[in-house]
Design a protein around this motif. Structure first.
Motif, PDB file in Angstrom:
ATOM      1  N   ASN B  31      39.646  42.982  62.521  1.00 24.39           N
ATOM      2  CA  ASN B  31      38.985  42.011  61.659  1.00 24.39           C
ATOM      3  C   ASN B  31      39.096  40.634  62.295  1.00 24.39           C
ATOM      4  O   ASN B  31      39.876  39.801  61.876  1.00 24.39           O
ATOM      5  N   LYS B  34      36.994  37.269  60.299  1.00 22.13           N
ATOM      6  CA  LYS B  34      37.384  36.941  58.925  1.00 22.13           C
ATOM      7  C   LYS B  34      36.467  37.608  57.921  1.00 22.13           C
ATOM      8  O   LYS B  34      36.078  37.041  56.921  1.00 22.13           O
ATOM      9  N   GLY B  35      36.073  38.785  58.226  1.00 28.16           N
ATOM     10  CA  GLY B  35      35.234  39.554  57.324  1.00 28.16           C
ATOM     11  C   GLY B  35      36.109  40.468  56.500  1.00 28.16           C
ATOM     12  O   GLY B  35      37.285  40.181  56.255  1.00 28.16           O
ATOM     13  N   LEU B  36      35.524  41.598  56.108  1.00 28.85           N
ATOM     14  CA  LEU B  36      36.262  42.549  55.296  1.00 28.85           C
ATOM     15  C   LEU B  36      36.569  43.778  56.133  1.00 28.85           C
ATOM     16  O   LEU B  36      35.688  44.352  56.744  1.00 28.85           O
ATOM     17  N   GLY B  37      37.856  44.154  56.146  1.00 32.85           N
ATOM     18  CA  GLY B  37      38.186  45.429  56.741  1.00 32.85           C
ATOM     19  C   GLY B  37      38.752  45.343  58.137  1.00 32.85           C
ATOM     20  O   GLY B  37      38.474  44.424  58.888  1.00 32.85           O
ATOM     21  N   ASP B  38      39.560  46.335  58.418  1.00 32.17           N
ATOM     22  CA  ASP B  38      40.285  46.394  59.657  1.00 32.17           C
ATOM     23  C   ASP B  38      40.627  47.864  59.771  1.00 32.17           C
ATOM     24  O   ASP B  38      41.282  48.407  58.903  1.00 32.17           O
ATOM     25  N   SER B  39      40.106  48.521  60.792  1.00 30.87           N
ATOM     26  CA  SER B  39      40.322  49.970  60.834  1.00 30.87           C
ATOM     27  C   SER B  39      41.651  50.298  61.474  1.00 30.87           C
ATOM     28  O   SER B  39      42.051  49.678  62.426  1.00 30.87           O
ATOM     29  N   HIS B  40      42.286  51.291  60.908  1.00 28.26           N
ATOM     30  CA  HIS B  40      43.575  51.769  61.381  1.00 28.26           C
ATOM     31  C   HIS B  40      43.343  52.858  62.391  1.00 28.26           C
ATOM     32  O   HIS B  40      42.539  53.740  62.149  1.00 28.26           O
ATOM     33  N   GLY B  43      44.033  56.012  60.388  1.00 27.47           N
ATOM     34  CA  GLY B  43      43.306  56.353  59.166  1.00 27.47           C
ATOM     35  C   GLY B  43      44.213  56.515  57.967  1.00 27.47           C
ATOM     36  O   GLY B  43      45.411  56.710  58.112  1.00 27.47           O
ATOM     37  N   ILE B  44      43.646  56.414  56.789  1.00 28.85           N
ATOM     38  CA  ILE B  44      44.435  56.535  55.564  1.00 28.85           C
ATOM     39  C   ILE B  44      43.678  57.424  54.587  1.00 28.85           C
ATOM     40  O   ILE B  44      42.484  57.263  54.396  1.00 28.85           O
ATOM     41  N   TYR B  99      35.472  49.402  48.922  1.00 33.32           N
ATOM     42  CA  TYR B  99      36.431  48.997  49.955  1.00 33.32           C
ATOM     43  C   TYR B  99      37.312  47.846  49.464  1.00 33.32           C
ATOM     44  O   TYR B  99      38.522  47.853  49.666  1.00 33.32           O
ATOM     45  N   ARG B 100      36.688  46.865  48.803  1.00 33.85           N
ATOM     46  CA  ARG B 100      37.445  45.707  48.307  1.00 33.85           C
ATOM     47  C   ARG B 100      38.560  46.103  47.355  1.00 33.85           C
ATOM     48  O   ARG B 100      39.555  45.411  47.218  1.00 33.85           O
ATOM     49  N   ASN B 102      40.317  48.789  47.609  1.00 32.97           N
ATOM     50  CA  ASN B 102      41.227  49.697  48.330  1.00 32.97           C
ATOM     51  C   ASN B 102      41.054  51.156  47.907  1.00 32.97           C
ATOM     52  O   ASN B 102      42.008  51.921  47.899  1.00 32.97           O
ATOM     53  N   GLU B 105      38.449  53.945  53.066  1.00 32.03           N
ATOM     54  CA  GLU B 105      38.548  53.402  54.419  1.00 32.03           C
ATOM     55  C   GLU B 105      37.177  53.048  54.983  1.00 32.03           C
ATOM     56  O   GLU B 105      37.073  52.394  56.015  1.00 32.03           O
TER      57      GLU B 105
END
Ligand code: SF4
Lengths: 254, 418
Positions: B31, B34-40, B43-44, B99-100, B102, B105
């Motif tokens: 991210n 400064k947007g939304l989301g950051d991938s792991h 994964g979750i 997504y917001r 939670n 993913e």
């Protein structure tokens, strides 16, 4: 002999320092909040000296790689009486052994530390998965939690990176503190008990007008994506233990 | 308005659920806008369905209108069901709002084919572009490649998606021809190959020029439906193996066929989905990917089917007793991995711990070895001296008696992986 510490990370590290300085032989480490005085055991209250704690922490940093330091910290966040003893014994063992001793899973303290850290990491992971934000009328995303271990310090950066464009609060109702992200930085916050109560059960007008709709859509989605012919309740509960259901929007009757 | 969107979501989530892939791993989007989301990377799973499958993505079809008539698919043209279609905006706002909170993913977007392949692919592309470019969404996006879409559209989609997939559907060409005469494995191989070549190309460019954009960073996957057609386990796993190797696939998914039609080419409505078989196939897949087994060791002309009552690792060990017992304190890591009752993490701990002295039974148990199973195949510091050699069948009956085989109970649905 009893070594009594106040339960801070500093006090734990100082106990290790103290033990190597005074060499009292076998001691039993106790934490103030769990401590009940015993009749026949001499008690030594460990004195907190930040510079000693610092030396021990640096020393551990030289002996252990990042992964093991993280395990050490996670075990500390477990906050159980047993975890403190494990940390103390583990640190003493590491300092008294040749490099690489942390790989000795045959040693009970090494194994216990690895296992405790794993439990804490699992709780962290579960919080990252099961937290459900509710959008409030002033455009803030809120969630209250009561995790088994003190995982807020561990989940902070995950949520900060992920939800960078929305304000959010994650509040630990058991330990009475929370994290607040204001679009710039994360800070620690404390609510009064009164505030904690209202946040846990927000009135409809305190929530954003779309909140109800999206919770409902998510609930619908959860049902639609299920394949009834494959029902497997045991597996379901194994993945989502019942004590976490209270967090989950999809488990609520809307 | 809210009633209509609920209805659409119900129809289009229901139609999408038969695609079992759920992975959200391998995404690496940071991210940094400064947007939304950051991938792991890992994964979750945000929740699990009541059938025990991970829910990490909002998995929906853009529409379930389709011009094709594949017998195994609920969206087939001839099926009399309710049809619906999302607008691009609807998919975007569902994804963002879920997504917001939670819940997810990211998005897994697929579609029935309306008008033609390119028209459909273009719509999918619109959704992902809007998410990435307008909404600054950095969450995970899994996009279905529509067979027959142009190379240009597929390549452009690859710039925004984390993973792309296209399903083989049936494990063999003849199986596919039987149920979907319009389709062939070639329709799948061509786009898989295209995306794979591009991934390789982008990676090579990235070494030379730093700011080459990401291209399908989480790679490709595919799915096969199991039990709709009469392939053997050997056919299935050999196809999987070939596709893993030729297209560097990240995952192959095996989906036990769930009867959805009374077409006489297919299993009867109401028959049980082959869940144990599906589980055994996943175990075999793991053994190939993480335990160093070659597909021919597990399945071959003499053993074309996996055992139902025991897992494929145990079954291999029993057929190959000449390799056992393995001495825990000296054997190579790759041999320790092959011992029933020892998983990857225990095997790693064993090779680390034994440097500090010979390991005993109680230590193995603490490390996490399933000792009751493993003891028939190992030697350690204090192994009891065993006078006679047992036969494979005897060992099998010991193990099955002890584990009171969870697989043979009537309740055949309760499964675990190893
Ligand atoms: S083309 Fe795809 S959506 Fe259409 S019937 Fe075949 S499998 Fe189903």
């Amino acid at each position: 002999m009893v070594y009594l510490i106040d339960g801070s990370l500093e006090s734990l590290l100082c106990a290790v320092f103290d033990w190597f300085e005074r060499k009292p032989g076998k001691v039993s480490l106790k934490v103030l909040k769990y401590y009940q005085p015993e009749a026949f055991n001499a008690v030594h209250t460990v004195y907190n000296d930040p510079s000693n704690a610092d030396r021990v922490w640096k020393g551990l940093g030289q002996k252990l790689d990042k992964g093991w330091l993280r395990r050490f910290y996670c075990t500390f966040l477990a906050e159980t009486a047993e975890a403190y003893v494990t940390l103390f014994e583990f640190a003493c063992y590491i300092f008294s052994s040749l490099p690489g001793a942390e790989h000795n899973y045959g040693n009970p303290h090494v194994l216990k530390l690895a296992q405790t850290a794993k439990k804490v990491e699992r709780e962290k992971h579960r919080m990252e998965a099961f937290i459900r934000f509710q959008q409030t009328s002033d455009d803030l995303f809120y969630c209250g939690i009561d995790p088994d271990f003190n995982v807020l310090p561990l989940i902070m950066s995950h949520f900060k990176n992920r939800y960078a464009d929305q304000k959010w609060i994650i509040y630990d109702l058991k330990r009475h503190y929370g994290l607040f992200y204001d679009l710039e930085a994360v800070s620690e916050i404390h609510f009064s008990l009164e505030e904690e109560r209202t946040l846990s059960k927000p009135a409809r007008e305190q929530l954003s007008e779309k909140e109800g709709l999206y919770a409902l859509l998510w609930n619908d989605y959860f049902k639609s994506t299920n394949i009834a012919a494959r029902k497997n309740t045991k597996l379901h509960v194994q993945h989502v233990p019942k004590r976490y259901w209270k967090y989950l929007t999809e488990k609520k009757v809307l | 308005m809210s009633e209509r969107i609920r209805e659409k979501l119900n129809i289009l989530a229901d139609a999408a659920k038969y695609d079992v892939s759920c992975s959200s791993s391998g995404g690496t989007r940071k991210n940094d806008n400064k947007g939304l989301g950051d991938s792991h990377a890992s994964g979750i799973c945000h929740t699990y369905t009541e059938d025990g499958r991970c829910v990490s993505l909002l998995k929906i079809l853009l529409t379930n209108h389709c011009i094709f008539d594949c017998a195994y698919c609920v969206s087939r043209k001839s099926n009399d069901i309710e049809r619906a279609a999302f607008t691009v905006e609807e998919v975007v706002s569902l994804t963002m709002n879920f997504y917001r909170r939670n819940y997810i993913e990211g998005l897994f977007l697929s579609s029935g084919i309306f008008k033609n392949a390119d028209f459909t692919m273009e719509r999918l592309l619109k959704v992902v572009k809007k998410l990435r470019l307008e909404e600054r969404f950095n969450g995970y996006i899994h996009l279905k490649t529509i067979p027959g879409a142009s190379d240009e559209l597929i390549t452009e989609a690859g710039m925004y998606a984390d993973r792309m997939s296209i399903n083989l559907e049936m494990p063999t060409e003849s199986g596919l021809k039987l149920l979907a005469p319009d389709k062939s494995h070639q329709d799948v191989i061509q786009p898989l190959g295209l995306v794979q070549n591009q991934i390789v190309q982008f990676k090579a460019d990235k070494k030379l020029i730093r700011n080459v954009p990401k291209f399908v960073p989480a790679g490709q996957s595919t799915q096969m439906v199991i039990g709709a057609t009469p392939e053997t386990d050997k056919d299935i796993m050999q196809t999987a193996d070939t596709f893993y190797r030729n297209f560097s696939l990240k995952r192959v998914y095996y989906s036990g066929y769930i009867p959805i039609s009374n077409d006489n080419r297919l299993p009867l409505l109401g028959s049980q989905p082959p869940l144990i078989r599906e589980n055994r196939l996943y175990q075999t897949d793991w053994l190939m990917r993480f335990y160093g087994f070659h597909v021919n060791e597990l399945l071959n002309d003499i053993n074309p089917h996996l055992d139902i009552d025991i897992d494929p690792k145990l079954s291999w060990a029993l057929r190959n007793l000449q390799f056992f017992p393995v001495d825990i304190n000296v054997a190579a890591y790759k041999m320790i991995l092959r011992i029933p009752g020892i998983g990857v993490s225990s095997a790693k701990k064993i090779v680390q711990a034994r440097q500090f002295g010979k390991l005993r039974i109680d230590q193995l148990k603490k490390i996490g070895v399933a000792y009751n199973r493993a003891r028939h195949f190992i030697k350690c510091a204090d192994s009891p001296y065993q006078l006679k050699d047992y036969q494979g069948t005897q060992i099998k009956s010991f193990i099955m008696a002890e584990s009171q085989s969870k697989y043979l109970k009537h309740d055949t649905q309760q499964l675990i992986l190893f």
